[in-house]
Write a protein that holds these residues in place. Structure first.
Motif, mmCIF file in Angstrom:
data_model
loop_
_atom_site.group_PDB
_atom_site.id
_atom_site.type_symbol
_atom_site.label_atom_id
_atom_site.label_comp_id
_atom_site.label_asym_id
_atom_site.label_seq_id
_atom_site.Cartn_x
_atom_site.Cartn_y
_atom_site.Cartn_z
ATOM 1 N N GLN A 102 0.825 -1.211 0.000
ATOM 2 C CA GLN A 102 0.000 0.000 0.000
ATOM 3 C C GLN A 102 0.861 1.264 0.000
ATOM 4 O O GLN A 102 0.616 2.191 -0.775
ATOM 5 C CB GLN A 102 -0.917 -0.005 1.224
ATOM 6 C CG GLN A 102 -2.020 -1.044 1.176
ATOM 7 C CD GLN A 102 -2.834 -1.065 2.458
ATOM 8 O OE1 GLN A 102 -2.913 -0.073 3.181
ATOM 9 N NE2 GLN A 102 -3.427 -2.201 2.764
ATOM 10 N N ILE A 103 1.862 1.301 0.871
ATOM 11 C CA ILE A 103 2.675 2.523 0.941
ATOM 12 C C ILE A 103 3.617 2.626 -0.257
ATOM 13 O O ILE A 103 4.017 3.730 -0.639
ATOM 14 C CB ILE A 103 3.457 2.615 2.266
ATOM 15 C CG1 ILE A 103 4.453 1.469 2.417
ATOM 16 C CG2 ILE A 103 2.503 2.646 3.445
ATOM 17 C CD1 ILE A 103 5.327 1.601 3.665
ATOM 18 N N SER A 104 3.959 1.495 -0.857
ATOM 19 C CA SER A 104 4.761 1.536 -2.080
ATOM 20 C C SER A 104 3.956 2.157 -3.218
ATOM 21 O O SER A 104 4.476 2.967 -4.001
ATOM 22 C CB SER A 104 5.218 0.126 -2.452
ATOM 23 O OG SER A 104 6.009 0.148 -3.625
ATOM 24 N N LYS A 105 2.673 1.787 -3.295
ATOM 25 C CA LYS A 105 1.787 2.397 -4.292
ATOM 26 C C LYS A 105 1.606 3.888 -3.996
ATOM 27 O O LYS A 105 1.597 4.728 -4.913
ATOM 28 C CB LYS A 105 0.431 1.685 -4.268
ATOM 29 C CG LYS A 105 -0.636 2.291 -5.177
ATOM 30 C CD LYS A 105 -0.243 2.203 -6.640
ATOM 31 C CE LYS A 105 -1.416 2.509 -7.566
ATOM 32 N NZ LYS A 105 -2.022 3.831 -7.338
ATOM 33 N N ARG A 106 1.487 4.212 -2.731
ATOM 34 C CA ARG A 106 1.365 5.617 -2.335
ATOM 35 C C ARG A 106 2.620 6.397 -2.733
ATOM 36 O O ARG A 106 2.536 7.537 -3.204
ATOM 37 C CB ARG A 106 1.156 5.699 -0.820
ATOM 38 C CG ARG A 106 1.116 7.109 -0.244
ATOM 39 C CD ARG A 106 -0.120 7.843 -0.664
ATOM 40 N NE ARG A 106 -0.207 9.156 -0.031
ATOM 41 C CZ ARG A 106 -1.152 10.046 -0.269
ATOM 42 N NH1 ARG A 106 -2.112 9.779 -1.130
ATOM 43 N NH2 ARG A 106 -1.162 11.215 0.338
ATOM 44 N N PHE A 107 3.766 5.785 -2.572
ATOM 45 C CA PHE A 107 5.041 6.401 -2.961
ATOM 46 C C PHE A 107 5.049 6.710 -4.455
ATOM 47 O O PHE A 107 5.420 7.817 -4.874
ATOM 48 C CB PHE A 107 6.178 5.453 -2.591
ATOM 49 C CG PHE A 107 7.549 5.948 -2.941
ATOM 50 C CD1 PHE A 107 8.090 7.057 -2.314
ATOM 51 C CD2 PHE A 107 8.309 5.294 -3.897
ATOM 52 C CE1 PHE A 107 9.360 7.511 -2.630
ATOM 53 C CE2 PHE A 107 9.578 5.734 -4.218
ATOM 54 C CZ PHE A 107 10.110 6.848 -3.583
ATOM 55 N N ASP A 108 4.609 5.754 -5.264
ATOM 56 C CA ASP A 108 4.555 5.957 -6.716
ATOM 57 C C ASP A 108 3.587 7.086 -7.078
ATOM 58 O O ASP A 108 3.879 7.914 -7.951
ATOM 59 C CB ASP A 108 4.128 4.668 -7.415
ATOM 60 C CG ASP A 108 5.152 3.552 -7.255
ATOM 61 O OD1 ASP A 108 6.313 3.856 -6.949
ATOM 62 O OD2 ASP A 108 4.774 2.373 -7.424
ATOM 63 N N ASP A 109 2.437 7.112 -6.404
ATOM 64 C CA ASP A 109 1.438 8.150 -6.690
ATOM 65 C C ASP A 109 1.967 9.542 -6.345
ATOM 66 O O ASP A 109 1.716 10.511 -7.074
ATOM 67 C CB ASP A 109 0.153 7.879 -5.905
ATOM 68 C CG ASP A 109 -0.594 6.657 -6.417
ATOM 69 O OD1 ASP A 109 -0.319 6.230 -7.557
ATOM 70 O OD2 ASP A 109 -1.437 6.119 -5.674
ATOM 71 N N LEU A 110 2.693 9.642 -5.235
ATOM 72 C CA LEU A 110 3.236 10.944 -4.841
ATOM 73 C C LEU A 110 4.295 11.422 -5.829
ATOM 74 O O LEU A 110 4.328 12.603 -6.192
ATOM 75 C CB LEU A 110 3.829 10.858 -3.427
ATOM 76 C CG LEU A 110 2.823 10.796 -2.278
ATOM 77 C CD1 LEU A 110 3.535 10.523 -0.962
ATOM 78 C CD2 LEU A 110 2.022 12.088 -2.184
ATOM 79 N N LEU A 111 5.155 10.521 -6.258
ATOM 80 C CA LEU A 111 6.185 10.907 -7.226
ATOM 81 C C LEU A 111 5.554 11.400 -8.526
ATOM 82 O O LEU A 111 6.018 12.378 -9.127
ATOM 83 C CB LEU A 111 7.113 9.719 -7.509
ATOM 84 C CG LEU A 111 7.991 9.233 -6.352
ATOM 85 C CD1 LEU A 111 8.912 8.117 -6.821
ATOM 86 C CD2 LEU A 111 8.803 10.373 -5.753
#
Length: 225
Positions: free
Chosen positions: A95-104
């Motif tokens: 979940q937080i890896s996907k969040r990381f991608d979305d933020l970038l």
């Protein structure tokens, strides 16, 4: 020229005033067939925001809070009992890896992040990096993501986040003394006090009480005689 001679003094313009408004297009399919809530061509909702508000339930902090709430009581009190390879932990990492991608991605898209919120999402991104490394994500994977997403489009942001990543990598590479499970338990702080201190206090208190009871019994026997 007297326009009254032509009877057009009260004439209204034949072109609507809104005719020259910019055409609104769907950001996903570029269709012009849109309502106030969704695109009629691709069906995407216009009310959806890819990253939400800072510190909202959609953020890293909301994800972490929900994950921590799902942990057993003993793990909440003694975090070193956490199994970082459990299905729940790995789901949290995804979940937080996907969040990381979305933020970038959001950092490089115009208008997605308001300027006044960029610093909040920057801090969130740094915390995600630290958490992903803690849960075993290879720093090389994160470096590649930063380089691919930000190196050309946002070099200053790339430099700042990459420096944070390098700092974490260097910190983790430093040799540290490994504690045994018993040492971890004794060094753990419960409500600000080390378990070691609490145990010593309990032992001393129990000893004092035992001595006091024994002394009282001796005095009672002497008085009874």
């Amino acid at each position: 020229m007297n326009y009254q001679d032509y009877g057009i003094e009260n004439a209204k313009p034949s072109i609507p005033l809104n005719a020259f408004k910019p055409i609104k297009r769907c950001q996903y399919c570029q269709s012009v067939y849109m309502t106030d809530t969704h695109c009629e061509a691709c069906g995407r909702s216009l009310l959806y925001h890819p990253i939400g508000e800072p510190f909202s339930g959609k953020s890293f902090y909301g994800m972490k809070e929900r994950y921590c709430e799902s942990l057993p009581f003993i793990v909440k009190q003694f975090t070193f009992f956490e199994n970082t390879n459990s299905p729940e932990a790995q789901s949290f990492v995804r979940q937080i890896s996907k969040r990381f991608d979305d933020l970038l991605e959001a950092f490089t898209e115009e208008g997605v992040i308001p300027n006044e919120n960029r610093r909040f999402f920057y801090i969130e991104t740094m915390e995600i990096i630290e958490t992903l490394i803690f849960y075993g994500t290879d720093h090389l994977v994160l470096e590649k993501k930063l380089e691919y997403s930000l190196a050309e489009k946002s070099p200053l942001l790339y430099q700042a986040l990459n420096e944070q990543l390098v700092s974490l990598k260097n910190h983790l590479s430093m040799p540290i003394s490994k504690e045994t499970l018993s040492q971890k338990i004794l060094n753990y702080r419960f409500n600000g006090l080390k378990i070691d201190f609490i145990l010593k206090a309990v032992i001393i208190s129990a000893t004092v009480v035992t001595v006091a009871i024994s002394f009282y019994e001796v005095i009672s026997l002497q008085v009874g005689k």
